[in-house]
Scaffold this motif. Structure first.
Motif, PDB file in Angstrom:
ATOM      1  N   ILE A  43       1.208  -1.325   0.080  1.00 26.63           N
ATOM      2  CA  ILE A  43      -0.395  -0.332  -0.126  1.00 26.63           C
ATOM      3  C   ILE A  43       0.773   1.055   0.054  1.00 26.63           C
ATOM      4  CG2 ILE A  43      -1.973   1.117   1.793  1.00 26.63           C
ATOM      5  CD1 ILE A  43      -2.769  -1.342   1.701  1.00 26.63           C
ATOM      6  N   PRO A  44       1.717   1.126   0.873  1.00 22.07           N
ATOM      7  CA  PRO A  44       2.549   2.504   0.289  1.00 22.07           C
ATOM      8  C   PRO A  44       3.617   2.556  -0.397  1.00 22.07           C
ATOM      9  CG  PRO A  44       3.531   1.209   2.668  1.00 22.07           C
ATOM     10  CD  PRO A  44       2.530   1.113   2.279  1.00 22.07           C
ATOM     11  N   LEU A  45       4.538   1.361  -0.726  1.00 23.31           N
ATOM     12  CA  LEU A  45       4.794   1.508  -2.295  1.00 23.31           C
ATOM     13  C   LEU A  45       4.157   1.978  -3.223  1.00 23.31           C
ATOM     14  CD1 LEU A  45       7.915   1.101  -3.177  1.00 23.31           C
ATOM     15  CD2 LEU A  45       6.260  -1.495  -3.953  1.00 23.31           C
ATOM     16  N   GLY A  46       2.830   1.679  -3.524  1.00 24.45           N
ATOM     17  CA  GLY A  46       2.228   1.842  -4.347  1.00 24.45           C
ATOM     18  C   GLY A  46       1.358   3.623  -4.379  1.00 24.45           C
ATOM     19  N   LEU A  47       1.944   3.970  -3.211  1.00 23.09           N
ATOM     20  CA  LEU A  47       1.110   5.233  -2.609  1.00 23.09           C
ATOM     21  C   LEU A  47       2.245   6.136  -3.426  1.00 23.09           C
ATOM     22  CD1 LEU A  47      -1.082   5.792   0.614  1.00 23.09           C
ATOM     23  CD2 LEU A  47      -1.710   5.634  -1.692  1.00 23.09           C
ATOM     24  N   MET A  48       3.292   5.712  -2.862  1.00 22.41           N
ATOM     25  CA  MET A  48       5.356   6.463  -3.085  1.00 22.41           C
ATOM     26  C   MET A  48       5.271   6.755  -5.016  1.00 22.41           C
ATOM     27  SD  MET A  48       7.528   5.719  -0.688  1.00 22.41           S
ATOM     28  CE  MET A  48       7.519   3.721  -0.358  1.00 22.41           C
ATOM     29  N   MET A  49       4.477   5.039  -5.625  1.00 21.42           N
ATOM     30  CA  MET A  49       4.656   5.630  -6.855  1.00 21.42           C
ATOM     31  C   MET A  49       3.992   6.288  -7.788  1.00 21.42           C
ATOM     32  SD  MET A  49       5.971   0.802  -7.222  1.00 21.42           S
ATOM     33  CE  MET A  49       6.128   1.528  -8.864  1.00 21.42           C
ATOM     34  N   GLN A  50       2.913   5.847  -7.514  1.00 19.88           N
ATOM     35  CA  GLN A  50       1.909   6.837  -8.232  1.00 19.88           C
ATOM     36  C   GLN A  50       2.110   8.562  -7.591  1.00 19.88           C
ATOM     37  OE1 GLN A  50      -2.246   5.907  -6.869  1.00 19.88           O
ATOM     38  NE2 GLN A  50      -3.177   7.598  -7.898  1.00 19.88           N
ATOM     39  N   TYR A  51       2.181   8.933  -6.389  1.00 18.36           N
ATOM     40  CA  TYR A  51       2.376  10.584  -5.802  1.00 18.36           C
ATOM     41  C   TYR A  51       3.526  10.602  -6.330  1.00 18.36           C
ATOM     42  CZ  TYR A  51      -2.620   9.598  -4.888  1.00 18.36           C
ATOM     43  OH  TYR A  51      -4.214  10.192  -4.926  1.00 18.36           O
ATOM     44  N   GLY A  52       4.574   9.812  -5.599  1.00 16.04           N
ATOM     45  CA  GLY A  52       6.119  10.655  -5.918  1.00 16.04           C
ATOM     46  C   GLY A  52       6.483  10.805  -7.470  1.00 16.04           C
ATOM     47  N   ASN A  53       6.565   9.893  -8.208  1.00 20.49           N
ATOM     48  CA  ASN A  53       6.956  10.168  -9.970  1.00 20.49           C
ATOM     49  C   ASN A  53       6.125  11.022 -10.550  1.00 20.49           C
ATOM     50  OD1 ASN A  53       8.706   7.773  -9.328  1.00 20.49           O
ATOM     51  ND2 ASN A  53       7.378   6.004  -9.925  1.00 20.49           N
ATOM     52  N   PRO A  54       7.071  11.515 -11.091  1.00 22.13           N
ATOM     53  CA  PRO A  54       6.415  12.784 -12.049  1.00 22.13           C
ATOM     54  C   PRO A  54       6.191  12.161 -13.428  1.00 22.13           C
ATOM     55  CG  PRO A  54       9.018  12.549 -12.376  1.00 22.13           C
ATOM     56  CD  PRO A  54       8.676  11.897 -11.442  1.00 22.13           C
ATOM     57  N   ASN A  55       4.634  12.624 -13.769  1.00 17.61           N
ATOM     58  CA  ASN A  55       4.326  12.397 -14.907  1.00 17.61           C
ATOM     59  C   ASN A  55       5.157  12.153 -16.321  1.00 17.61           C
ATOM     60  OD1 ASN A  55       1.747  12.505 -14.598  1.00 17.61           O
ATOM     61  ND2 ASN A  55       1.466  14.688 -14.248  1.00 17.61           N
ATOM     62  N   PRO A  56       4.678  11.072 -17.058  1.00 15.35           N
ATOM     63  CA  PRO A  56       5.680  10.971 -18.016  1.00 15.35           C
ATOM     64  C   PRO A  56       5.605  11.577 -19.004  1.00 15.35           C
ATOM     65  CG  PRO A  56       3.672   9.111 -17.945  1.00 15.35           C
ATOM     66  CD  PRO A  56       3.792  10.075 -16.639  1.00 15.35           C
TER      67      PRO A  56
END
Length: 56
Positions: A43-56
């Motif tokens: 759950i936290p890993l998915g949230l970090m990946m969703q909101y921490g990565n910039p849009n492509p």
């Protein structure tokens, strides 16, 4: 002369049996704890990946 094909298949069979024996030796509660821990950790890993990565 030694037949290497039989030797190789015997080694694979012994390895398979030892892995199966190891899996049977793990208590059920440990499997459940690992599955729950993996889900909770995702759950936290998915949230970090969703909101921490910039849009492509």
């Amino acid at each position: 002369m030694t037949n290497t094909k039989e030797s190789t298949s015997d080694i694979g069979q012994v390895h398979t049996q030892s892995v199966a024996t190891r899996f049977k030796a793990i208590p059920t509660l440990a499997w459940i704890a690992a599955a729950v821990g993996g889900f909770i950790g995702s759950i936290p890993l998915g949230l970090m990946m969703q909101y921490g990565n910039p849009n492509p």
